[in-house]
Design a protein around this motif. Sequence first.
Motif, short mmCIF file in Angstrom:
data_model
loop_
_atom_site.label_atom_id
_atom_site.label_comp_id
_atom_site.label_asym_id
_atom_site.label_seq_id
_atom_site.Cartn_x
_atom_site.Cartn_y
_atom_site.Cartn_z
N LEU A 163 0.85 -1.25 0.00
CA LEU A 163 0.05 0.16 0.23
C LEU A 163 0.81 1.30 -0.01
CD1 LEU A 163 -2.67 -0.97 2.67
CD2 LEU A 163 -3.13 -1.03 0.11
N ARG A 164 1.92 1.23 0.74
CA ARG A 164 2.95 2.38 0.77
C ARG A 164 3.40 2.68 -0.66
NH1 ARG A 164 6.30 0.37 4.59
NH2 ARG A 164 5.07 1.29 6.20
N ALA A 165 3.86 1.61 -1.27
CA ALA A 165 4.19 1.93 -2.64
C ALA A 165 3.32 2.38 -3.67
CB ALA A 165 4.81 0.37 -3.47
N GLU A 166 2.06 1.80 -3.44
CA GLU A 166 0.86 2.27 -4.27
C GLU A 166 0.47 3.62 -4.05
OE1 GLU A 166 -1.90 -0.27 -6.28
OE2 GLU A 166 -1.51 -1.73 -4.80
N LEU A 167 0.36 4.13 -2.84
CA LEU A 167 -0.22 5.19 -2.53
C LEU A 167 1.09 6.41 -2.56
CD1 LEU A 167 -2.69 4.09 0.46
CD2 LEU A 167 -3.37 4.57 -2.13
N GLY A 168 2.11 6.11 -2.75
CA GLY A 168 2.93 7.13 -2.66
C GLY A 168 2.85 8.10 -3.68
N ALA A 169 2.19 7.62 -4.94
CA ALA A 169 2.02 8.60 -5.94
C ALA A 169 1.11 9.59 -5.53
CB ALA A 169 1.63 7.86 -7.22
N GLN A 170 0.20 9.39 -4.68
CA GLN A 170 -0.87 10.52 -4.34
C GLN A 170 -0.63 11.21 -2.89
OE1 GLN A 170 -4.31 7.74 -3.82
NE2 GLN A 170 -4.35 8.27 -1.61
N GLY A 171 0.50 10.71 -2.47
CA GLY A 171 1.13 11.55 -1.20
C GLY A 171 0.66 11.13 -0.27
N THR A 172 0.25 9.86 -0.01
CA THR A 172 -0.43 9.39 1.32
C THR A 172 0.66 8.68 2.14
OG1 THR A 172 -2.48 8.84 0.29
CG2 THR A 172 -1.88 7.80 2.27
N GLN A 173 1.07 9.10 3.13
CA GLN A 173 2.04 8.62 4.31
C GLN A 173 1.14 7.21 4.76
OE1 GLN A 173 2.09 11.32 7.47
NE2 GLN A 173 3.72 9.91 8.70
N VAL A 174 2.05 6.19 5.06
CA VAL A 174 1.60 4.81 5.37
C VAL A 174 2.45 4.41 6.44
CG1 VAL A 174 1.04 2.58 4.87
CG2 VAL A 174 0.44 4.39 3.19
N VAL A 175 1.95 4.22 7.58
CA VAL A 175 2.66 3.86 8.82
C VAL A 175 1.97 2.55 9.35
CG1 VAL A 175 3.21 4.28 11.00
CG2 VAL A 175 3.15 6.21 9.47
N GLY A 176 2.86 1.44 9.72
CA GLY A 176 2.52 0.31 10.24
C GLY A 176 3.06 0.23 11.69
N VAL A 177 2.23 -0.14 12.54
CA VAL A 177 2.63 -0.27 13.84
C VAL A 177 2.94 -1.61 14.53
CG1 VAL A 177 1.96 0.98 16.23
CG2 VAL A 177 1.43 1.96 14.37
N LEU A 178 4.22 -2.04 14.67
CA LEU A 178 4.47 -3.35 15.31
C LEU A 178 4.29 -3.05 16.92
CD1 LEU A 178 7.57 -3.98 13.07
CD2 LEU A 178 5.17 -4.96 12.87
N ALA A 179 3.69 -4.05 17.60
CA ALA A 179 3.47 -3.76 19.04
C ALA A 179 3.55 -5.28 19.59
CB ALA A 179 2.39 -2.89 19.44
N VAL A 180 3.83 -5.37 20.97
CA VAL A 180 3.78 -6.52 21.61
C VAL A 180 2.41 -6.53 22.45
CG1 VAL A 180 6.08 -7.40 21.42
CG2 VAL A 180 5.37 -5.99 23.30
N GLN A 181 2.30 -7.62 23.41
CA GLN A 181 0.96 -7.55 24.40
C GLN A 181 1.01 -6.15 24.95
OE1 GLN A 181 3.59 -9.63 24.39
NE2 GLN A 181 4.08 -10.02 26.63
N THR A 182 -0.61 -5.93 24.70
CA THR A 182 -0.89 -4.67 25.59
C THR A 182 -2.02 -4.75 26.26
OG1 THR A 182 -0.30 -3.52 23.24
CG2 THR A 182 -1.69 -2.23 24.90
N GLU A 183 -2.36 -4.07 27.34
CA GLU A 183 -3.37 -4.16 28.33
C GLU A 183 -4.59 -3.77 27.70
OE1 GLU A 183 -4.33 -5.79 31.36
OE2 GLU A 183 -2.19 -5.28 31.50
N THR A 184 -5.19 -4.77 26.83
CA THR A 184 -6.43 -4.75 26.34
C THR A 184 -7.25 -6.07 26.62
OG1 THR A 184 -5.87 -5.34 24.28
CG2 THR A 184 -5.56 -3.04 24.57
N SER A 185 -8.65 -5.91 26.22
CA SER A 185 -9.34 -7.24 26.44
C SER A 185 -8.60 -8.25 25.52
CB SER A 185 -10.78 -6.91 26.19
OG SER A 185 -11.01 -6.57 24.69
N MET A 186 -8.08 -8.20 24.24
CA MET A 186 -7.53 -8.99 23.77
C MET A 186 -6.20 -9.31 24.25
SD MET A 186 -6.51 -8.52 19.71
CE MET A 186 -7.98 -8.09 18.99
#
Length: 248
Positions: A163-186
């Motif tokens: 998506l980052r590569a495809e949307l680059g032409a329209q100037g869309t910033q694409v961030v993927g967030v890597l995270a480990v276990q977090t204090e949520t119901s999941m």
Amino acid sequence: MEISNSVALVTGANRGIGREFVAELLKRGAAKIYVAARDTASLKELLREGDSRLVALPLDVTDPDQVAAAAAIAADITLLVNNAGYAAFEGAIAAPNMDDARREMEVNYFGTLSLTRAFAPVLAKTGGGALLNMLSMLALVSLPMAATYSASKSASLSLTRSLRAELGAQGTQVVGVLAVQTETSMGTKLPEPRMTPQEVVTDALDAIQAGTNHEIVAGNQTRAIHEAFVADPKGLQAKMSTRLPQRT
């Protein structure tokens, strides 16, 4: 991109990390936030204070009609936060059937793809904006006790890069967030220690504001695990592979 005066849409906004995204976006001066959930009744507490910047939006990311309707309603967004997720925490073989595996792919992969396809033209019209995909360290390292969830997040990581590569032409910033276990119901289904949603969201939105256009590692605990992965990916995978699903 600048978050102040932005217009955001957050999926899975009713709890956990999604709800923290909403709170932090408000603090940073977002002009409007579409708060999306499958059941808008679950947004009642979030909307209780009557902040006029919050707009409830019914949205099941696996329902094409609801996705199309959301894109028509939220036609002014500059930031899309693909946060909605599903995890069964089952083994690939130990699971009683493949229903949860299919659900994980439908929500975590196809849901992200569907939302992004629907809103890419919207982001283009509003100046490019930004796309933020909530991923997981399990996109890089497989956990047998969450085998099919790991697979869905790995697919989502690959998708995010494309998506980052495809949307680059329209100037869309694409961030993927890597995270480990977090204090949520999941996240409570995974072992302690767990990070707070605020740790994850703060790093994620800092990356958006800084103009980051790649994956980021959110939270100190994730950074420690990521460093171990970079130093010895096979060794970390071997360690994770000892965490097998419980058979009944």
